[in-house]
Write an enzyme that holds these catalytic residues in place. Sequence first.
Site, PDB file in Angstrom:
ATOM      1  N   HIS A   1     104.476  62.536 110.089  1.00 23.29           N
ATOM      2  CA  HIS A   1     103.799  62.111 111.233  1.00 23.29           C
ATOM      3  C   HIS A   1     103.267  60.822 110.481  1.00 23.29           C
ATOM      4  O   HIS A   1     102.915  60.614 109.485  1.00 23.29           O
ATOM      5  CB  HIS A   1     102.576  62.862 111.276  1.00 23.29           C
ATOM      6  CG  HIS A   1     101.924  62.705 112.744  1.00 23.29           C
ATOM      7  ND1 HIS A   1     100.851  61.939 112.896  1.00 23.29           N
ATOM      8  CD2 HIS A   1     102.146  63.380 113.893  1.00 23.29           C
ATOM      9  CE1 HIS A   1     100.425  61.739 114.183  1.00 23.29           C
ATOM     10  NE2 HIS A   1     101.267  62.582 114.797  1.00 23.29           N
TER      11      HIS A   1
ATOM     12  N   ASP B   1     105.246  69.748 116.952  1.00 26.17           N
ATOM     13  CA  ASP B   1     106.499  70.218 117.605  1.00 26.17           C
ATOM     14  C   ASP B   1     107.323  71.025 116.963  1.00 26.17           C
ATOM     15  O   ASP B   1     108.230  71.581 117.350  1.00 26.17           O
ATOM     16  CB  ASP B   1     107.587  68.995 117.598  1.00 26.17           C
ATOM     17  CG  ASP B   1     106.812  67.928 118.500  1.00 26.17           C
ATOM     18  OD1 ASP B   1     106.303  68.364 119.681  1.00 26.17           O
ATOM     19  OD2 ASP B   1     106.821  66.725 118.317  1.00 26.17           O
TER      20      ASP B   1
END
Length: 429
Positions: free
Chosen positions: A306, A363
């Site tokens: 991320h 996710d």
Amino acid sequence: MSETATLELNGKRYVLPVTVGSENEKAVAIGSLRDTTGYITLDDGYGNTGSCQSEITFIDGEQGILRYRGIPIEELADKSTFVEVAYLLIYGHLPNRSELRSFSDLLTENQNLHEDMKYHFEGFSSMAHPMAMLSAMINASSCFYPGLMGPASRDRFNIHAARLLAQVRTIAAFSYRKSRGLPIIYPKRAYKYTANFLHMMFSEPYQDYELKPEVVKALDLIFVLHADHEQNCSTATVRMVASSKANLFACAAAGVCALWGPLHGGANQAVIEMLQDIHDSGDDGSKFINAAKDKDSGRRLMGFGHRVYKNYDPRAKIIKTACDRLLETLQVSDPLLDIAKKLEEAALSDDYFVSRKLYPNVDFYSGIIMRALSIPVEMFTVIFAIGRMPGWIANFKEILDDPKSRIYRPRQVYTGRPLNHYVPLDDRP
Ligand code: CMC
């Protein structure tokens, strides 16, 4: 005395103000840089650029903290609902009983699409991806409401926001039914937000879908966890479009397009496809991990890494626990969950991922929950988009309410050919 930064350029010193956020985040404010120095800043991918000041969501990526309007995501996940969170994000505070009632009623009153929109669905190929239909149909909605086409308006904001939030779910369900050649199911007034979405997805004209509380709760949690995430690619896109004073539906349609890519919201679909590939090939995950570490393979461990989190994504932690709980309650065993857990364990003890601070993101496990809810894989990013809608609306509102808001217009450093002149066709080599 307030903090400042000093910049030295060609022997001249410039003092730049420092802006401090409410959680002590600091930014060197460069608003006058070009005027005073002739220079601009260059920041590939905006990794060091604050594009706005915002009161909506706070993230501390090093510590793995996420808060909506100051409230920790863990508390909201445990105690709140998606509709309440949507109100919190858009209007800045938790609603009292009467505010929540009015907001829910406004959503219910606005959940039906204009009947003529049905004909637009007819035009899509049965192979159309539901994200393509979602963005097209959100944009097409502008055509059905007089007043929406013009510039954004504060007077009409509440109704437009409710219409978008309620209808995104109706459009999403209709897109799915259309892509499967199934008859469209209309929303029911009696159902709450998430239950109604499941009803429109899975009921049949002759038989209502059985709404199991644990299924409704799990999907509502997914929506809550996706509701906002400060200046990610799609939200920054929404703000960019909003800065030109485009209408809310146009901004949201742009957000859906930005979300679609596999490095952003499309990662939830990509994760399941990756896990399925690993499963089908009989790999225990190690071949895939090696490929993800090899830059030439073109593969990445989807659902990992991320831009902001350099620690475990707090949403992933909550989803992982919810996933275990749901599968146990529904008595579902999913081999992809076992593969995901093995991959996570292998990655978190591998120096490549550890040294780059790559952890599971939102996710990584969300797709497993959605599979257990019978949501087809091509709808995963659509679910993300429904969840993210309050965040997009809240960011749109922040621009709308800011009297000092300017059009977003980044600069660039030109690296093309220097001045050269037009050559007539016959004289070209
Ligand atoms: N697998 C393998 N290597 C990775 C991964 C990954 N998933 N993510 C980052 N890296 C490596 C990358 O190759 C680079 O290595 P090096 O320093 O040797 O060049 C380093 O880690 C830093 O990566 P980056 O690409 O510079 O990081 P970024 O901040 O630009 O990208 C990201 C962030 C999320 C796009 C990236 O981590 C990624 O592609 N992850 C997989 C896709 C994914 O799961 N996306 C969902 C993000 S969370 C939900 C959302 O916002 O939509």
